[in-house]
Design a protein around this motif. Structure first.
Motif, PDB file in Angstrom:
ATOM      1  N   LEU A 151       1.360   5.196   1.155  1.00  0.00           N
ATOM      2  CA  LEU A 151       1.037   6.225   2.152  1.00  0.00           C
ATOM      3  C   LEU A 151       1.617   7.481   1.599  1.00  0.00           C
ATOM      4  CD1 LEU A 151      -0.311   7.580   4.692  1.00  0.00           C
ATOM      5  CD2 LEU A 151       1.593   6.632   6.086  1.00  0.00           C
TER       6      LEU A 151
ATOM      7  N   ILE B  97       6.305   4.632   1.318  1.00  0.00           N
ATOM      8  CA  ILE B  97       5.956   5.754   1.795  1.00  0.00           C
ATOM      9  C   ILE B  97       6.376   7.127   0.688  1.00  0.00           C
ATOM     10  CG2 ILE B  97       6.450   7.714   3.557  1.00  0.00           C
ATOM     11  CD1 ILE B  97       6.986   5.512   5.528  1.00  0.00           C
TER      12      ILE B  97
ATOM     13  N   LEU C 147       5.011   3.763  13.038  1.00  0.00           N
ATOM     14  CA  LEU C 147       4.104   3.111  11.811  1.00  0.00           C
ATOM     15  C   LEU C 147       4.662   2.010  10.963  1.00  0.00           C
ATOM     16  CD1 LEU C 147       1.208   3.716  10.501  1.00  0.00           C
ATOM     17  CD2 LEU C 147       2.557   5.146   8.912  1.00  0.00           C
ATOM     18  N   TYR C 148       5.825   2.263  10.749  1.00  0.00           N
ATOM     19  CA  TYR C 148       6.320   1.268   9.710  1.00  0.00           C
ATOM     20  C   TYR C 148       6.610  -0.096  10.159  1.00  0.00           C
ATOM     21  CZ  TYR C 148       9.054   0.234   5.382  1.00  0.00           C
ATOM     22  OH  TYR C 148       9.148  -0.324   4.217  1.00  0.00           O
TER      23      TYR C 148
ATOM     24  N   PHE D  21       3.147  -1.651   9.475  1.00  0.00           N
ATOM     25  CA  PHE D  21       2.660  -1.880   8.049  1.00  0.00           C
ATOM     26  C   PHE D  21       3.922  -1.710   7.120  1.00  0.00           C
ATOM     27  CE2 PHE D  21      -0.688   0.666  10.142  1.00  0.00           C
ATOM     28  CZ  PHE D  21      -1.564  -0.130  10.002  1.00  0.00           C
TER      29      PHE D  21
ATOM     30  N   SER E 214      -7.020   4.908   4.215  1.00  0.00           N
ATOM     31  CA  SER E 214      -6.421   3.776   4.422  1.00  0.00           C
ATOM     32  C   SER E 214      -6.108   3.482   5.930  1.00  0.00           C
ATOM     33  CB  SER E 214      -5.257   3.548   3.717  1.00  0.00           C
ATOM     34  OG  SER E 214      -4.216   4.508   4.253  1.00  0.00           O
ATOM     35  N   ARG E 215      -5.811   2.363   6.269  1.00  0.00           N
ATOM     36  CA  ARG E 215      -5.486   1.805   7.804  1.00  0.00           C
ATOM     37  C   ARG E 215      -4.308   2.776   8.048  1.00  0.00           C
ATOM     38  NH1 ARG E 215      -4.091  -4.168   7.405  1.00  0.00           N
ATOM     39  NH2 ARG E 215      -3.109  -3.401   5.469  1.00  0.00           N
ATOM     40  N   GLU E 216      -3.181   2.754   7.313  1.00  0.00           N
ATOM     41  CA  GLU E 216      -1.940   3.452   7.548  1.00  0.00           C
ATOM     42  C   GLU E 216      -2.355   4.873   7.663  1.00  0.00           C
ATOM     43  OE1 GLU E 216      -1.220  -0.267   4.787  1.00  0.00           O
ATOM     44  OE2 GLU E 216      -2.666   1.570   4.774  1.00  0.00           O
ATOM     45  N   THR E 217      -3.259   5.606   6.775  1.00  0.00           N
ATOM     46  CA  THR E 217      -3.381   7.175   6.861  1.00  0.00           C
ATOM     47  C   THR E 217      -4.044   7.359   8.409  1.00  0.00           C
ATOM     48  OG1 THR E 217      -3.769   7.464   4.681  1.00  0.00           O
ATOM     49  CG2 THR E 217      -4.859   9.243   6.094  1.00  0.00           C
TER      50      THR E 217
ATOM     51  N   LEU F 139      -1.318   6.955  11.266  1.00  0.00           N
ATOM     52  CA  LEU F 139      -0.505   8.000  11.133  1.00  0.00           C
ATOM     53  C   LEU F 139      -1.396   9.284  11.692  1.00  0.00           C
ATOM     54  CD1 LEU F 139       2.217   9.412  10.725  1.00  0.00           C
ATOM     55  CD2 LEU F 139       1.495   9.890   8.279  1.00  0.00           C
TER      56      LEU F 139
ATOM     57  N   SER G 230       0.902  -1.238   0.097  1.00  0.00           N
ATOM     58  CA  SER G 230       0.051   0.042  -0.032  1.00  0.00           C
ATOM     59  C   SER G 230       0.727   1.241   0.110  1.00  0.00           C
ATOM     60  CB  SER G 230      -0.848   0.047   1.183  1.00  0.00           C
ATOM     61  OG  SER G 230      -0.138   0.039   2.542  1.00  0.00           O
TER      62      SER G 230
ATOM     63  N   THR H 166       4.503  -0.979   3.652  1.00  0.00           N
ATOM     64  CA  THR H 166       3.802   0.386   2.887  1.00  0.00           C
ATOM     65  C   THR H 166       4.933   1.041   2.216  1.00  0.00           C
ATOM     66  OG1 THR H 166       2.496   0.452   4.806  1.00  0.00           O
ATOM     67  CG2 THR H 166       2.890   2.697   3.644  1.00  0.00           C
TER      68      THR H 166
END
Length: 251
Positions: free
Chosen positions: A51, A80, A71-72, A75, A235-238, A241, A49, A78
């Protein structure tokens, strides 16, 4: 391609001169197509994904490295992407969906779908190289007349309002012919080399080669916030964060 790439001789084939020249380019195209296909499959399976984060040019990315480092590991797949811009550019990137989340000072944008969560307030300060004559003076000696004829430097993404520029002018900071740079690193290099006095946000330019000036009456400040777009799926990542940035104790 404008000519034959392969020459047939009985049961054998040979590349023509054009074919030999085209071979490296066509091989790259083939490998790029395979890579694109593999990436598409990984994305469709949820393995990768992206971000995308917009960061104000006047903001040091070191400020957000802590939340990104948290975060990293959660996920790890991801990708970035960090983009830089001024207030207008960041607002445009948010509107178009080019970025998922943005961090910076006031965007001066009235769009009703723009969500903003304040992170911290910070003032602007004057910074000189450690070898500058003003670095030798204490706050009592420093006044408007000592800096009125000095050359200044300003980050091009600082996005100071006309009122803030007027406030700086009243304490002797003339930004009419100020040097403009796109990054804190470039500003630090130029200030350390003696190109003038930097007008910088409090968190930036913390090198040992620099000296901060204490000038009475310099009360220009801004609010740094994290921005997203209301109603747009995150998204889950957004979301992760955003929560990390909102939950961090700044200061």
């Amino acid at each position: 391609m404008g000519g034959d790439l392969i020459r047939r001789e009985g049961r054998k084939t040979h590349l023509t001169d054009l074919g030999n020249k085209m071979l490296p380019i066509l091989r790259q195209c083939h490998e790029a197509a395979l890579a694109a296909s593999a990436l598409a499959k990984a994305v469709s399976k949820g393995q990768i994904s992206t971000l995308t984060i917009a960061v104000a040019r006047s903001l040091d990315t070191a400020l957000i490295m802590g939340p990104l480092q948290e975060l990293y590991p959660v996920f790890p797949g991801t990708q970035i992407k960090l983009k830089r811009g001024n207030a207008m550019e960041i607002a445009a990137m948010l509107k178009s969906g080019e970025v998922d989340i943005a961090i910076g000072g006031p965007l001066n944008e009235t769009w009703d779908r723009l969500e903003a969560w304040p992170m911290f307030n910070e003032s602007f300060e004057l910074v000189v190289g450690s070898g500058h004559a003003l670095a030798m003076l204490n706050s009592v000696d420093l006044d408007v007349e000592l800096i009125r004829e000095e050359q200044f430097l300003l980050l091009s993404g600082a996005d100071l309002t006309e009122y803030e520029r007027e406030r700086l002018g009243t304490v002797g900071v003339n930004l009419v012919n100020a040097h403009e740079v796109d990054s804190s690193h470039d500003m630090e290099t130029m200030v350390a080399a003696g190109f003038g006095i930097a007008v910088a946000p409090n968190h930036a330019l913390r090198s040992a080669q620099l000296h901060r000036l204490n000038l009475a009456g310099l009360d220009v400040e801004r609010t740094v916030a994290v921005y997203t777009v209301a109603g747009r799926p995150k998204s889950r990542e957004t979301s992760a964060l955003l929560n990390l940035l909102r939950g961090k104790q700044w200061g």
